[in-house]
Write a protein that holds these residues in place. Structure first.
Motif, short mmCIF file in Angstrom:
data_model
loop_
_atom_site.label_atom_id
_atom_site.label_comp_id
_atom_site.label_asym_id
_atom_site.label_seq_id
_atom_site.Cartn_x
_atom_site.Cartn_y
_atom_site.Cartn_z
N GLY A 1 0.81 -1.22 0.00
CA GLY A 1 0.00 0.00 0.00
C GLY A 1 0.83 1.26 0.00
N LYS A 2 0.17 2.39 -0.28
CA LYS A 2 0.89 3.66 -0.42
C LYS A 2 1.50 4.14 0.90
N LEU A 3 0.94 3.73 2.03
CA LEU A 3 1.48 4.17 3.32
C LEU A 3 2.25 3.06 4.03
N ALA A 4 2.51 1.96 3.32
CA ALA A 4 3.19 0.82 3.95
C ALA A 4 4.59 1.18 4.45
N GLY A 5 5.30 2.00 3.68
CA GLY A 5 6.68 2.33 4.05
C GLY A 5 6.80 3.47 5.03
N THR A 6 5.72 4.20 5.30
CA THR A 6 5.77 5.34 6.22
C THR A 6 4.99 5.02 7.51
N VAL A 7 3.68 5.22 7.45
CA VAL A 7 2.84 4.92 8.61
C VAL A 7 2.93 3.44 8.96
N GLY A 8 3.01 2.60 7.93
CA GLY A 8 3.07 1.16 8.14
C GLY A 8 4.29 0.71 8.93
N SER A 9 5.37 1.46 8.85
CA SER A 9 6.58 1.10 9.60
C SER A 9 6.39 1.32 11.10
N ILE A 10 5.36 2.10 11.47
CA ILE A 10 5.08 2.38 12.88
C ILE A 10 3.99 1.47 13.43
N ILE A 11 2.87 1.36 12.69
CA ILE A 11 1.72 0.61 13.22
C ILE A 11 1.55 -0.75 12.54
N GLY A 12 2.39 -1.04 11.55
CA GLY A 12 2.31 -2.33 10.87
C GLY A 12 1.47 -2.28 9.60
N VAL A 13 1.56 -3.34 8.81
CA VAL A 13 0.80 -3.45 7.56
C VAL A 13 0.03 -4.76 7.57
N GLY A 14 -0.95 -4.85 6.67
CA GLY A 14 -1.74 -6.07 6.57
C GLY A 14 -3.18 -5.85 6.99
N GLU A 15 -3.91 -6.93 7.17
CA GLU A 15 -5.33 -6.86 7.47
C GLU A 15 -5.60 -6.09 8.77
N GLY A 16 -6.50 -5.13 8.71
CA GLY A 16 -6.91 -4.38 9.89
C GLY A 16 -6.07 -3.18 10.24
N ARG A 17 -4.92 -3.01 9.59
CA ARG A 17 -4.05 -1.88 9.96
C ARG A 17 -4.63 -0.55 9.50
N GLY A 18 -5.39 -0.57 8.42
CA GLY A 18 -6.07 0.66 8.00
C GLY A 18 -7.08 1.10 9.04
N ILE A 19 -7.77 0.14 9.65
CA ILE A 19 -8.69 0.45 10.73
C ILE A 19 -7.92 1.07 11.90
N GLY A 20 -6.73 0.53 12.18
CA GLY A 20 -5.91 1.08 13.25
C GLY A 20 -5.60 2.55 13.02
N LEU A 21 -5.26 2.91 11.79
CA LEU A 21 -4.97 4.31 11.46
C LEU A 21 -6.21 5.19 11.66
N MET A 22 -7.38 4.68 11.29
CA MET A 22 -8.62 5.43 11.49
C MET A 22 -8.85 5.72 12.98
N LEU A 23 -8.55 4.75 13.83
CA LEU A 23 -8.74 4.94 15.27
C LEU A 23 -7.76 5.96 15.83
#
Length: 427
Positions: free
Chosen positions: A379-401
């Motif tokens: 995903g487009k945020l996998a290398g930035t935000v994803g490096s902090i909160i992780g990537v994969g199923e449900g991580r987009g929900i984590g960012l929303m929270l």
């Protein structure tokens, strides 16, 4: 006089107990159907549609329920609401007995039950004012919140376990039985206390509704407070819509239910504290501080995939909520004429519910189509935000929270700056 007050408080406790077990039953159904639908479709939008069916009918009909609560016997309105709610559950139960059930049939049954809650809830809240003195409002509010928290505290834990040992159809039967127990208590209370005295209005519903709007809108502090809470409930609505799908992306339904229950036990602690000791006079300050802390803990729910971490911050988030809710209820109760509280509470509920309804409408789309794809492995945020909160199923929900929690904390700071809300306490 003191004996009469204690007697009425004991009657309130009986009514509260009936609603408490009824809330547990409703929570069982919502959790069980949420798991059932999400496992069938693996789409957040399918689950949020259940929540929309729970909240939308009361959102539309509650103003009329409030008018009825001011015109007619409030305990009769509660009885009709509890008994009527069983109809939708029986509809789903009998369809399931016949064989495969379609999603639209589940949604229809839940909507039928929710329609009756539109007439029950305003009468229940107005009955608190009927039975209790102003000095007892804070304690009663804490207990009412304790009953409401049963949906989050007890129901997920029980439902998660029950789903492993019995078919979902039996959970509907449990829910129906809790409504019948609550109805039996109301019948007995009504027999011993008689009907509630209400204002015999010769006006039509539209006139009563306008009068409720006038009573609500003439107090700028109440208007500002309700408007701010509506925005807060939009973000809380996102949590309601996304918490179970987030947990199901990390663990089994049983562990998800246990996680929800342990997290919600924070609400139990907060509600019991207020129910036993009441709340201090500085309601605006308590509201702002508790809402700020709730936002911080809310944001942390999305930071990690660790169930233990989610339980800890979830517990702290729920522990802050009773202080938020009690402050709001006390500030409103002392500012609104008792004779018009039924219709005013219904208007307030409708306005604040708007935030939750909008959240349920957009949550599925935002999770499935926007945020989850952003935090997929590529995903487009996998290398930035994803490096902090992780990537994969449900991580987009984590960012929303995370985003939602930060917004709630920011909003809490605006409350202390608002002179109209501060004047509610002074007046």
């Amino acid at each position: 006089m003191k004996h009469k007050s204690e007697n009425l408080y004991s009657k309130f406790l009986l009514i509260w107990f009936g609603q408490f077990i009824s809330m547990i039953g409703s929570g069982l159904t919502i959790f069980a159907l949420g798991v059932f639908v999400y496992q069938q479709t693996h789409a957040v939008s399918s689950y949020t549609s259940i929540l929309l069916c729970v909240f939308l009918p009361p959102f539309i009909l509650r103003p009329f329920g409030g008018i009825l609560a001011d015109r007619y016997d409030r305990r009769l309105m509660m009885l009709i609401g509890d008994l009527g709610a069983t109809l939708g559950l029986l509809f789903i139960f009998f369809i399931m007995l016949k064989g495969d059930i379609q999603l639209w049939q589940i949604y229809l049954g839940i909507a039928i039950s929710s329609i009756f809650s539109a007439f029950q809830d305003p009468a229940y809240k107005a009955s608190v004012t009927d039975l209790l003195s102003e000095a007892q409002y804070a304690k009663a509010s804490g207990l009412v919140q304790l009953a409401s928290s049963a949906q989050h505290l007890i129901s997920p834990f029980l439902a998660g376990i029950l789903l492993t040992i019995m078919d979902i159809k039996f959970i509907f039967m449990i829910d129906i039985s809790t409504f019948l127990i609550a109805s039996a208590i109301i019948i007995w209370i009504r027999k011993t206390l008689g009907i509630t005295k209400t204002e015999k209005s010769k006006q039509n519903f539209i006139a009563d509704f306008k009068e409720g709007i006038t009573e609500f809108s003439k107090n700028k502090g109440v208007v500002w407070l309700v408007g701010i809470i509506m925005i807060v409930l939009f973000f809380v609505g996102l949590l309601q819509a996304l918490f179970l799908p987030l947990l199901l992306s990390l663990t089994s339904p049983k562990i998800a239910g246990i996680t929800q229950s342990i997290s919600a036990s924070g609400m139990l602690i907060g509600s019991l504290f207020i129910g036993l000791f009441g709340s201090k006079n500085k309601q605006v300050k308590v509201l702002s501080i508790s809402l700020f802390l709730a936002g911080l803990f809310f944001a942390n729910l999305g930071l990690s995939t660790s169930i233990i971490f989610i339980i800890i911050v979830g517990f702290m988030f729920f522990a802050a909520l009773p202080f938020v809710n009690t402050s709001i209820e006390v500030l409103i109760r002392i500012s609104i004429d008792n004779k018009k509280q039924g219709r005013v509470w219904s208007i307030i509920s409708t306005i604040t519910y708007l935030g939750s309804v909008v959240a349920f409408v957009v949550a599925g789309f935002l999770a499935d189509k926007v945020f989850n794809p952003l935090l997929e492995v590529n995903g487009k945020l996998a290398g930035t935000v994803g490096s902090i909160i992780g990537v994969g199923e449900g991580r987009g929900i984590g960012l929303m929270l995370i985003i939602s929690g930060i917004m709630i904390s920011f909003i809490s700071l605006l409350i202390l700056k608002n002179k109209f809300i501060r004047n509610l306490e002074r007046n």
